[in-house]
Write an enzyme that holds these catalytic residues in place. Structure first.
Site, short mmCIF file in Angstrom:
data_model
loop_
_atom_site.label_atom_id
_atom_site.label_comp_id
_atom_site.label_asym_id
_atom_site.label_seq_id
_atom_site.Cartn_x
_atom_site.Cartn_y
_atom_site.Cartn_z
N GLU A 101 -2.47 8.60 -15.26
CA GLU A 101 -3.02 7.39 -16.39
C GLU A 101 -4.42 6.90 -15.48
O GLU A 101 -5.31 6.67 -16.04
CB GLU A 101 -2.07 6.36 -16.48
CG GLU A 101 -0.74 6.64 -17.08
CD GLU A 101 0.52 7.42 -16.34
OE1 GLU A 101 0.09 8.03 -15.19
OE2 GLU A 101 1.48 6.93 -16.54
N CYS A 129 1.50 2.32 -12.91
CA CYS A 129 0.65 2.62 -13.74
C CYS A 129 0.58 1.36 -14.81
O CYS A 129 -0.60 1.10 -15.57
CB CYS A 129 0.91 3.84 -14.46
SG CYS A 129 0.34 5.27 -13.30
ZN LIG Z 1 2.09 6.26 -12.77
#
Ligand SMILES: [Zn+2]
Length: 317
Positions: A101, A129
């Site tokens: 990400e 993330c």
């Molecule tokens: Zn991650």
């Protein structure tokens, strides 16, 4: 990558091939064309592209390949924006890993996007993330997209069950979040202005590579330490890849400029070899924080023959 593209119907393969030459970027007009030809939604296309994105993964430690496909917020009026690939990148120290990400957002940011509208991931984003995405412009409405068969019940199914898409807002995955506002920061990552941080090298250089690193440092996001930093990587074949530093309110999910540049290099040169790195320049405004030692360490892990070229910079008075 080419063999994965061959899994798609013949009529969309040439559009998809542009991903290889374009550093893991699929322009909006090509996305729209593919969606029309296949009669699918942009969310469905993003999920279908995940195996291609994951093919760029460098996961020698975990053997766990993650792909992400982010959609920018800039549109040309048709509602669809450019798509950006990202994949996980592992180093010999676990806490320096770059998550898919982060790589996809970095790819979009380096391309000049001012925010992220949605991001598709092979599996639910990890806590690291979720916190990283909380810092990104557009996070209030940011939609997380998963393949329906790997989504838990808190994800909403897509309108068409055949789409194999499930979605959820980031705010629902990260309730009661700690974020930039808690530290009094109102500007988000990717929102930086065109004029940048007005950095000036303390030691003059007319090297193109140094000036590219300076440009990256000017575009970096360092609201918590003012350690504006950017780097530029030159390959033996002459290609140059830049990376921009991005801080996070929770500190640990920050993005190092070298990881950002390396990820862009990997997305642009799938057949790369770390030995093909010829030069690496870091430009930063050192404060209580500096990228020098971590960049040296990460470079050493990739290529022992290249010495970091370091340039300090001051904010113009
Ligand atoms: Zn991650």
């Amino acid at each position: 990558m080419k063999s994965l593209i061959n899994n798609f119907p013949n009529e969309v393969r040439s559009d998809l091939s542009s991903l290889i030459d374009n550093g893991g970027v699929l322009r909006a007009e090509k996305c729209e064309h593919i969606c029309q030809l296949l009669s699918i939604s942009i969310e469905n296309l993003m999920v279908k592209l995940l195996p291609l994105a994951a093919s760029y993964s460098k996961s020698e430690l975990s053997s766990y390949k993650v792909g992400a496909v982010a959609q920018g917020i800039d549109t040309k009026g048709n509602g669809i924006s450019d798509l950006y690939f990202g994949a996980n990148l592992e180093f010999s120290s676990l806490y320096n890993s770059l998550h898919a990400e982060q790589a996809a957002v970095s790819n979009a940011w380096l391309d000049g996007q001012k925010g992220i509208r949605s991001i598709a991931v092979s599996g639910a984003p990890c806590g690291h993330c979720r916190q990283f995405l909380k810092e990104v412009a557009g996070n209030n409405d940011l939609q997380i997209i998963l393949p329906a068969d790997s989504a838990s019940e808190i994800f909403l199914p897509g309108e068409n069950p055949e789409d194999n898409v499930a979605t959820i807002d980031l705010s629902k995955l990260l309730p009661a979040a700690f974020g930039p506002l808690d530290l009094g920061c109102e500007q988000l990552m990717m929102e930086a202005t065109e004029e940048g941080h007005q950095l000036e090298l303390t030691r003059q250089s007319d090297s193109y590579l140094v000036l590219q690193a300076l440009l990256a440092a000017n575009r970096s996001y360092a609201p918590y330490s003012s350690n504006y930093a950017g780097c530029a990587l030159e390959m033996k074949t002459g290609e140059i890849f830049c990376g921009q530093y991005a801080e996070n309110a929770a500190h640990n999910p920050s993005l190092s400029p070298y990881s950002s540049a390396l990820s862009k290099m990997i997305l642009s040169m799938p057949e790369f070899d770390y030995d093909d790195i010829a030069r690496l320049v870091l430009v930063e405004s050192p404060t209580m924080v500096s990228q020098k030692s971590i960049t040296t360490t990460l470079l050493l892990a990739c290529n022992k023959d290249v010495e970091l070229e370091y340039f300090a910079a001051d904010v113009k008075s």
